[in-house]
Design a protein around this motif. Structure first.
Motif, PDB file in Angstrom:
ATOM      1  N   LYS A 131       0.806  -1.212   0.000  1.00 26.43           N
ATOM      2  CA  LYS A 131       0.000   0.000   0.000  1.00 26.43           C
ATOM      3  C   LYS A 131       0.850   1.278   0.000  1.00 26.43           C
ATOM      4  CE  LYS A 131      -1.000  -0.580   4.961  1.00 26.43           C
ATOM      5  NZ  LYS A 131      -0.119  -1.650   5.307  1.00 26.43           N
ATOM      6  N   ILE A 132       1.931   1.220  -0.726  1.00 26.92           N
ATOM      7  CA  ILE A 132       2.802   2.388  -0.737  1.00 26.92           C
ATOM      8  C   ILE A 132       2.214   3.515  -1.569  1.00 26.92           C
ATOM      9  CG2 ILE A 132       4.953   1.208  -0.305  1.00 26.92           C
ATOM     10  CD1 ILE A 132       5.326   0.856  -3.221  1.00 26.92           C
ATOM     11  N   HIS A 133       2.571   4.737  -1.203  1.00 18.94           N
ATOM     12  CA  HIS A 133       1.976   5.865  -1.899  1.00 18.94           C
ATOM     13  C   HIS A 133       2.538   6.107  -3.289  1.00 18.94           C
ATOM     14  CE1 HIS A 133       4.507   6.880   1.556  1.00 18.94           C
ATOM     15  NE2 HIS A 133       5.158   7.697   0.761  1.00 18.94           N
ATOM     16  N   CYS A 134       3.623   5.432  -3.660  1.00 16.04           N
ATOM     17  CA  CYS A 134       4.141   5.691  -4.997  1.00 16.04           C
ATOM     18  C   CYS A 134       3.251   5.071  -6.067  1.00 16.04           C
ATOM     19  CB  CYS A 134       5.577   5.227  -5.154  1.00 16.04           C
ATOM     20  SG  CYS A 134       5.821   3.482  -5.029  1.00 16.04           S
ATOM     21  N   THR A 302       7.126   3.958 -17.944  1.00 13.77           N
ATOM     22  CA  THR A 302       7.415   2.962 -16.904  1.00 13.77           C
ATOM     23  C   THR A 302       6.441   3.145 -15.750  1.00 13.77           C
ATOM     24  OG1 THR A 302       9.745   3.105 -17.508  1.00 13.77           O
ATOM     25  CG2 THR A 302       9.244   2.033 -15.437  1.00 13.77           C
ATOM     26  N   LYS A 303       5.977   2.024 -15.219  1.00  8.15           N
ATOM     27  CA  LYS A 303       5.042   2.120 -14.089  1.00  8.15           C
ATOM     28  C   LYS A 303       5.729   2.803 -12.904  1.00  8.15           C
ATOM     29  CE  LYS A 303       3.967  -2.284 -13.938  1.00  8.15           C
ATOM     30  NZ  LYS A 303       3.559  -3.565 -13.408  1.00  8.15           N
ATOM     31  N   PRO A 304       5.084   3.788 -12.292  1.00 14.18           N
ATOM     32  CA  PRO A 304       5.713   4.496 -11.174  1.00 14.18           C
ATOM     33  C   PRO A 304       6.135   3.572 -10.045  1.00 14.18           C
ATOM     34  CG  PRO A 304       3.598   5.478 -11.704  1.00 14.18           C
ATOM     35  CD  PRO A 304       3.756   4.299 -12.594  1.00 14.18           C
ATOM     36  N   THR A 305       5.410   2.483  -9.850  1.00 15.52           N
ATOM     37  CA  THR A 305       5.798   1.584  -8.749  1.00 15.52           C
ATOM     38  C   THR A 305       7.196   1.021  -8.982  1.00 15.52           C
ATOM     39  OG1 THR A 305       4.517  -0.069  -9.918  1.00 15.52           O
ATOM     40  CG2 THR A 305       3.586   0.773  -7.883  1.00 15.52           C
ATOM     41  N   ILE A 306       7.517   0.781 -10.261  1.00 14.63           N
ATOM     42  CA  ILE A 306       8.839   0.204 -10.547  1.00 14.63           C
ATOM     43  C   ILE A 306       9.925   1.243 -10.289  1.00 14.63           C
ATOM     44  CG2 ILE A 306      10.303  -0.770 -12.347  1.00 14.63           C
ATOM     45  CD1 ILE A 306       7.804  -1.841 -13.651  1.00 14.63           C
ATOM     46  N   ILE A 307       9.683   2.471 -10.754  1.00 14.74           N
ATOM     47  CA  ILE A 307      10.666   3.540 -10.552  1.00 14.74           C
ATOM     48  C   ILE A 307      10.885   3.731  -9.056  1.00 14.74           C
ATOM     49  CG2 ILE A 307      11.242   5.937 -11.038  1.00 14.74           C
ATOM     50  CD1 ILE A 307       9.052   5.883 -13.184  1.00 14.74           C
ATOM     51  N   CYS A 308       9.773   3.731  -8.369  1.00 16.14           N
ATOM     52  CA  CYS A 308       9.784   3.951  -6.940  1.00 16.14           C
ATOM     53  C   CYS A 308      10.600   2.876  -6.240  1.00 16.14           C
ATOM     54  CB  CYS A 308       8.329   3.918  -6.499  1.00 16.14           C
ATOM     55  SG  CYS A 308       8.075   4.150  -4.793  1.00 16.14           S
ATOM     56  N   LYS A 309      10.399   1.617  -6.649  1.00 16.00           N
ATOM     57  CA  LYS A 309      11.112   0.539  -5.979  1.00 16.00           C
ATOM     58  C   LYS A 309      12.588   0.556  -6.319  1.00 16.00           C
ATOM     59  CE  LYS A 309       7.053  -2.168  -5.458  1.00 16.00           C
ATOM     60  NZ  LYS A 309       6.072  -2.904  -6.233  1.00 16.00           N
ATOM     61  N   LEU A 310      12.902   0.935  -7.538  1.00 21.39           N
ATOM     62  CA  LEU A 310      14.318   1.003  -7.886  1.00 21.39           C
ATOM     63  C   LEU A 310      14.990   2.078  -7.042  1.00 21.39           C
ATOM     64  CD1 LEU A 310      16.611  -0.003  -9.826  1.00 21.39           C
ATOM     65  CD2 LEU A 310      16.271   2.162 -10.956  1.00 21.39           C
TER      66      LEU A 310
END
Ligand SMILES: *[C@@H]1O[C@H](CO)[C@@H](O)[C@H](O)[C@H]1NC(C)=O
Ligand SMILES: *[C@@H]1O[C@H](CO)[C@@H](O)[C@H](O)[C@H]1NC(C)=O
Ligand SMILES: *[C@@H]1O[C@H](CO)[C@@H](O)[C@H](O)[C@H]1NC(C)=O
Ligand SMILES: *[C@@H]1O[C@H](CO)[C@@H](O)[C@H](O)[C@H]1NC(C)=O
Length: 311
Positions: A131-134, A302-310
């Protein structure tokens, strides 16, 4: 990195006036003498002069990916620093500070460290938490996150923003915006098909870290796919970074125009807000080009969740 090395590394980068101690380390023991072969004339064959004996005698420790003169010397210096810090006593203020920093750093238990890391990462938008906000794509401003993490942890996942001497004009320093530092070496990410084993190990390492940091209930159910997505994204980044890029001097306004109106003023301000640096619109910035334009394009799809996790 084990915690001793982590501490020594911190010390080396943060305690400027350890100079006296380091100077007291016998230079001979840095082994350069043994590496250089003075019976070969450097003007005839510099490569043989500087490397031949190293290549024929050096042995890479099995736990290292890369091994060169710098690594070997760093190991020797680290071992000596450690001996000095652990056994020596001195009234010198800088020595006392270095020593207490070293012991405080070693004193942190693994739990302390993972808690700290989890706190940092949650602040950056979360990592493998469902449930992260990114997830809110429209609100995820990656350049700001990069500025924050650069400042906070001195790591450079997507971009490396750093101030160095201007190579064109040694009497000033300028801001550089280059491709980021990826965890795996470029030669692996650029040719993933020839490094399947290494990439599998890398994946296991990320999954292991995620599990260490968060309890099982909290962690994303799609951890496996998430990690695959990140690695695929890193492969794309490595390919962008390895393409034919040159540094180009631009102003902030030009950079904003070429990157879809990213608010670089705000980003650089975040980076320097307590450094007393004035940012003027006409300050030249050396930017890796066309890397930055291509990166902006890639991040749009790119999906923001991926950028966020990287990050
Ligand atoms: C240096 O180079 C010479 C000529 O190639 C070689 O005979 C010698 O073994 C090398 N090593 C040292 C330590 O001199
Ligand atoms: C303590 O430091 C001095 C230099 O300040 C050095 O000569 C000596 O070898 C050190 N002792 C140990 C045990 O490392
Ligand atoms: C090590 O940690 C303990 C408990 O957190 C603390 O009381 C002690 O002062 C620390 N020692 C150093 C050298 O920082
Ligand atoms: C180099 O930088 C200095 C300091 O900013 C500036 O005064 C000088 O004009 C620059 N020289 C060139 C050739 O751009």
């Amino acid at each position: 990195m084990n915690s001793t090395f982590y501490c020594l590394y911190l010390l080396l980068i943060s305690v400027g006036n350890l100079g006296n101690l380091v100077n007291s380390i016998d230079k001979q023991e840095l082994e350069f003498e043994k590496i250089l072969n003075s019976s070969i004339n450097p003007c005839t064959n510099f490569y043989k002069f500087s490397c031949k004996d190293w290549i024929s005698t050096a042995e890479k420790p099995s736990y290292e990916i890369l091994w060169n003169h710098w690594h070997a010397s760093a190991n020797i210096i680290n071992a000596k620093l450690r001996r000095i810090l652990e056994r020596n006593s001195s009234e010198m203020q800088s020595f006392k500070k270095a020593q207490s920093m070293y012991f405080a750093c070693l004193n942190a238990t693994r739990e302390d460290r993972t808690d700290e890391l989890a706190l940092l990462i949650n602040g950056m938008g979360g990592w493998f938490l469902p449930k992260i906000h990114c997830k809110v794509a429209s609100q995820y401003r990656w350049p700001m996150k990069v500025a924050q993490i650069t400042k906070f942890a001195n790591i450079h996942p997507l971009l490396k923003m750093h101030v160095e001497v201007d190579f064109e004009n040694g009497s000033r320093h300028i801001l550089y915006v280059d491709s980021g530092d990826l965890v795996m070496p470029a030669y692996i990410l650029e040719h993933p098909e020839s490094h399947i084993q290494e990439l599998l190990q890398y994946k296991e390492w990320i999954i292991g870290t995620a599990k260490l940091m968060y309890s099982t209930e909290k962690i994303s159910l799609n951890l496996n796919e998430d990690v695959d997505d990140i690695i695929t994204f890193e492969i794309q980044l490595a390919k962008l970074a390895s393409a034919d890029n040159k540094r180009k001097l631009v102003t902030i306004a030009e950079l904003i125009e070429k990157t879809n109106s990213i608010d670089w003023f705000h980003v650089f301000k975040t980076l320097f807000d307590d450094a007393g640096v004035e940012l003027a619109g006409n300050n030249p910035i050396a930017v890796s080009w066309p890397f930055i334009e291509k990166l902006t394009e890639l991040l749009k799809i790119t999906k923001p969740t991926i950028i966020c996790k990287l990050n």
